[in-house]
Design a protein around this motif. Structure first.
Motif, short mmCIF file in Angstrom:
data_model
loop_
_atom_site.label_atom_id
_atom_site.label_comp_id
_atom_site.label_asym_id
_atom_site.label_seq_id
_atom_site.Cartn_x
_atom_site.Cartn_y
_atom_site.Cartn_z
N UNK A 103 38.19 -31.31 125.96
CA UNK A 103 37.83 -29.89 125.97
C UNK A 103 36.69 -29.62 126.96
N UNK A 104 35.73 -30.52 127.01
CA UNK A 104 34.63 -30.37 127.97
C UNK A 104 35.13 -30.40 129.41
N UNK A 105 36.10 -31.26 129.67
CA UNK A 105 36.68 -31.35 131.02
C UNK A 105 37.40 -30.04 131.36
N UNK A 106 38.19 -29.51 130.42
CA UNK A 106 38.88 -28.24 130.66
C UNK A 106 37.89 -27.09 130.86
N UNK A 107 36.85 -27.09 130.06
CA UNK A 107 35.82 -26.05 130.18
C UNK A 107 35.15 -26.12 131.55
N UNK A 108 34.82 -27.32 131.99
CA UNK A 108 34.20 -27.49 133.31
C UNK A 108 35.16 -27.02 134.41
N UNK A 109 36.44 -27.34 134.27
CA UNK A 109 37.44 -26.91 135.25
C UNK A 109 37.54 -25.38 135.30
N UNK A 110 37.52 -24.75 134.14
CA UNK A 110 37.57 -23.28 134.11
C UNK A 110 36.32 -22.68 134.73
N UNK A 111 35.17 -23.27 134.46
CA UNK A 111 33.94 -22.79 135.10
C UNK A 111 34.01 -22.96 136.62
N UNK A 112 34.60 -24.06 137.08
CA UNK A 112 34.75 -24.29 138.53
C UNK A 112 35.65 -23.23 139.15
N UNK A 113 36.74 -22.89 138.48
CA UNK A 113 37.63 -21.83 138.97
C UNK A 113 36.87 -20.51 139.04
#
Length: 159
Positions: free
Chosen positions: A77-87
């Protein structure tokens, strides 16, 4: 007056009246085209933000629509959250590069204000502000300064 004199007088009148009129029409069309281009860019960016929000909804388990982070997240979940923040940061930078100017017209300022509002909204999240440092590496210097200023001013704002 002969026919030739009439034609000469008509050509003077056309030059005196017609040329400035043609220039005025050209300038008006250029301004209108520029405004349409700005609005088209804004609409495309807005569509991209709507797509991002669909991603946020699809990842509801990350609680990104909540004003603050909730509970513990798994590593995935942390990885997905970081990816969404990057987008999101990438989208904000694109909006900055395409919309923001130091000397904006009233229309440009209106379009930019929407993006600045989005940035303020996301910068209210402590987890987003914490992720910014890593996400801003290599980004446009003007954008970095702008979003850092927004993050600093928003950090003390209640959610």
């Amino acid at each position: 007056m002969s026919g030739l004199e009439w034609l000469e007088a008509a050509s003077y009148i056309i030059t005196i009246v017609g040329l400035p009129f043609a220039i005025g029409v050209y300038v008006y069309d250029r301004r209108r085209d520029q405004q349409n281009d700005e609005e088209e860019i804004f609409l495309r960016l807005s569509d991209e933000y709507a797509d991002f929000m669909r991603l946020v909804i699809d990842n509801a388990d990350l609680h990104l629509l909540s004003p603050a982070a909730k509970g513990e997240l798994s590593e995935e979940q942390l990885v997905r959250k970081h990816a969404l923040f990057a987008i999101l940061v990438s989208l904000f930078e694109r909006a900055y590069v395409l919309v923001y100017e130091d000397d904006m017209s009233r229309q440009q300022a209106r379009l930019w204000q929407s993006w600045e509002d989005y940035m303020h909204e996301w910068c209210q999240r402590e987890d987003f502000r914490a992720a910014l440092q890593a996400l801003l590496q290599g980004e446009d210097p003007g954008f970095v300064a702008t979003i850092r200023r927004i993050a600093q001013t928003t950090a003390g704002t209640p959610q």
